[in-house]
Design a protein around this motif. Structure first.
Motif, PDB file in Angstrom:
ATOM      1  N   ALA A  52       0.835  -1.208   0.000  1.00 46.46           N
ATOM      2  CA  ALA A  52       0.000   0.000   0.000  1.00 46.46           C
ATOM      3  C   ALA A  52       0.869   1.257   0.000  1.00 46.46           C
ATOM      4  O   ALA A  52       0.576   2.225  -0.714  1.00 46.46           O
ATOM      5  N   ARG A  53       1.931   1.261   0.773  1.00 45.27           N
ATOM      6  CA  ARG A  53       2.853   2.405   0.803  1.00 45.27           C
ATOM      7  C   ARG A  53       3.453   2.636  -0.583  1.00 45.27           C
ATOM      8  O   ARG A  53       3.486   3.751  -1.082  1.00 45.27           O
ATOM      9  N   ASP A  54       3.908   1.542  -1.203  1.00 46.91           N
ATOM     10  CA  ASP A  54       4.528   1.668  -2.523  1.00 46.91           C
ATOM     11  C   ASP A  54       3.520   2.130  -3.578  1.00 46.91           C
ATOM     12  O   ASP A  54       3.866   2.901  -4.472  1.00 46.91           O
ATOM     13  N   LEU A  55       2.287   1.673  -3.474  1.00 43.49           N
ATOM     14  CA  LEU A  55       1.257   2.094  -4.421  1.00 43.49           C
ATOM     15  C   LEU A  55       0.950   3.583  -4.256  1.00 43.49           C
ATOM     16  O   LEU A  55       0.834   4.311  -5.244  1.00 43.49           O
ATOM     17  N   GLY A  56       0.832   4.037  -3.020  1.00 51.68           N
ATOM     18  CA  GLY A  56       0.603   5.464  -2.784  1.00 51.68           C
ATOM     19  C   GLY A  56       1.750   6.315  -3.313  1.00 51.68           C
ATOM     20  O   GLY A  56       1.542   7.375  -3.912  1.00 51.68           O
ATOM     21  N   GLU A  57       2.968   5.849  -3.120  1.00 50.80           N
ATOM     22  CA  GLU A  57       4.148   6.559  -3.634  1.00 50.80           C
ATOM     23  C   GLU A  57       4.142   6.574  -5.160  1.00 50.80           C
ATOM     24  O   GLU A  57       4.422   7.598  -5.789  1.00 50.80           O
ATOM     25  N   PHE A  58       3.796   5.439  -5.771  1.00 47.85           N
ATOM     26  CA  PHE A  58       3.735   5.369  -7.228  1.00 47.85           C
ATOM     27  C   PHE A  58       2.716   6.361  -7.769  1.00 47.85           C
ATOM     28  O   PHE A  58       2.967   7.050  -8.766  1.00 47.85           O
ATOM     29  N   TRP A  59       1.532   6.437  -7.159  1.00 50.98           N
ATOM     30  CA  TRP A  59       0.512   7.365  -7.642  1.00 50.98           C
ATOM     31  C   TRP A  59       1.016   8.795  -7.651  1.00 50.98           C
ATOM     32  O   TRP A  59       0.787   9.535  -8.601  1.00 50.98           O
ATOM     33  N   LEU A  60       1.678   9.209  -6.576  1.00 51.75           N
ATOM     34  CA  LEU A  60       2.156  10.587  -6.501  1.00 51.75           C
ATOM     35  C   LEU A  60       3.253  10.842  -7.535  1.00 51.75           C
ATOM     36  O   LEU A  60       3.232  11.850  -8.237  1.00 51.75           O
ATOM     37  N   LEU A  61       4.210   9.915  -7.656  1.00 53.50           N
ATOM     38  CA  LEU A  61       5.276  10.085  -8.645  1.00 53.50           C
ATOM     39  C   LEU A  61       4.720  10.053 -10.068  1.00 53.50           C
ATOM     40  O   LEU A  61       5.138  10.831 -10.935  1.00 53.50           O
ATOM     41  N   ASP A  62       3.759   9.175 -10.321  1.00 59.85           N
ATOM     42  CA  ASP A  62       3.165   9.081 -11.648  1.00 59.85           C
ATOM     43  C   ASP A  62       2.457  10.382 -12.013  1.00 59.85           C
ATOM     44  O   ASP A  62       2.556  10.858 -13.139  1.00 59.85           O
ATOM     45  N   GLN A  63       1.765  10.963 -11.059  1.00 61.81           N
ATOM     46  CA  GLN A  63       1.085  12.231 -11.316  1.00 61.81           C
ATOM     47  C   GLN A  63       2.106  13.330 -11.603  1.00 61.81           C
ATOM     48  O   GLN A  63       1.898  14.160 -12.489  1.00 61.81           O
ATOM     49  N   PHE A  64       3.211  13.332 -10.884  1.00 62.91           N
ATOM     50  CA  PHE A  64       4.257  14.328 -11.087  1.00 62.91           C
ATOM     51  C   PHE A  64       4.831  14.233 -12.509  1.00 62.91           C
ATOM     52  O   PHE A  64       5.102  15.245 -13.148  1.00 62.91           O
TER      53      PHE A  64
END
Length: 190
Positions: A52-64
């Motif tokens: 879950a932590r990695d998925l949340g991090e991926f979402w933010l980086l992907d949006q960036f």
């Protein structure tokens, strides 16, 4: 200052005349460093929470790297007008293409790619209820990372990602179509 104070508006009219930069820039070095600090602070022992932590991090980086992170920059005008930095925030969009320190931006891009590959493998064959829980939990982690990177103390915050920071009060929600983005399909039941 005397002329600004003498116009009867205490300078707020003049503040509205100051706009954020046409291409707002954020430091890649800052983001790279604080993403690592946040990961270390959220070093969770259970595999589900780590996912879950990695998925949340991926979402933010992907949006960036794709649409950009909608947030605010701190105005450079009239800091003497108020104690609160909130009154000097102006809207902006931060994108990887405008970030300073390209070496650190490449590190973040490699991190995003690595997270994507790992997450695609991990979610294959997961039951629907697990994916639902994962999305809900990952949204909280994304909001937490957003708070760590873009809170008011750093002069900006990601207003489109609800988190637990001072300026946010909405419940964090997963982005639309995130399950399809990872290539997950509901398992066939016989």
């Amino acid at each position: 200052m005397a002329t600004t104070m003498g116009d009867g508006h205490l300078g707020f009219v003049r503040c509205k005349e100051v706009y954020p930069p046409r291409t707002p820039r954020v430091s890649g070095r800052y983001l790279d460093r604080w993403v690592g600090v946040w990961e270390n602070a959220c070093n969770i022992p259970t595999p589900f929470e780590r996912l879950a932590r990695d998925l949340g991090e991926f979402w933010l980086l992907d949006q960036f790297f794709t649409t950009g992170i909608h947030g605010y920059v701190q105005s450079t005008a009239g800091v003497w007008l108020s104690e609160s930095p909130v009154s000097f925030l102006e809207s902006a969009v931060f994108q990887a293409s405008y970030a300073r320190h390209p070496g650190h931006v490449r590190n973040l891009e490699m991190k995003r790619s690595w997270l994507y590959q790992r997450l695609r493998q991990e979610v294959q064959g997961a039951p629907a209820y697990t994916m639902e829980r994962l999305g809900t939990r990952a949204a909280v982690f994304r909001a937490d990372l957003s708070d760590a990177l873009f809170d008011v103390a750093h002069g900006m915050y990601a207003g489109d990602i609800p988190g637990s920071g001072t300026l946010r009060d909405a419940t964090p929600t997963p982005p639309e179509g995130w399950q399809q983005q990872l290539g997950w399909t509901p398992p066939v039941t016989v």
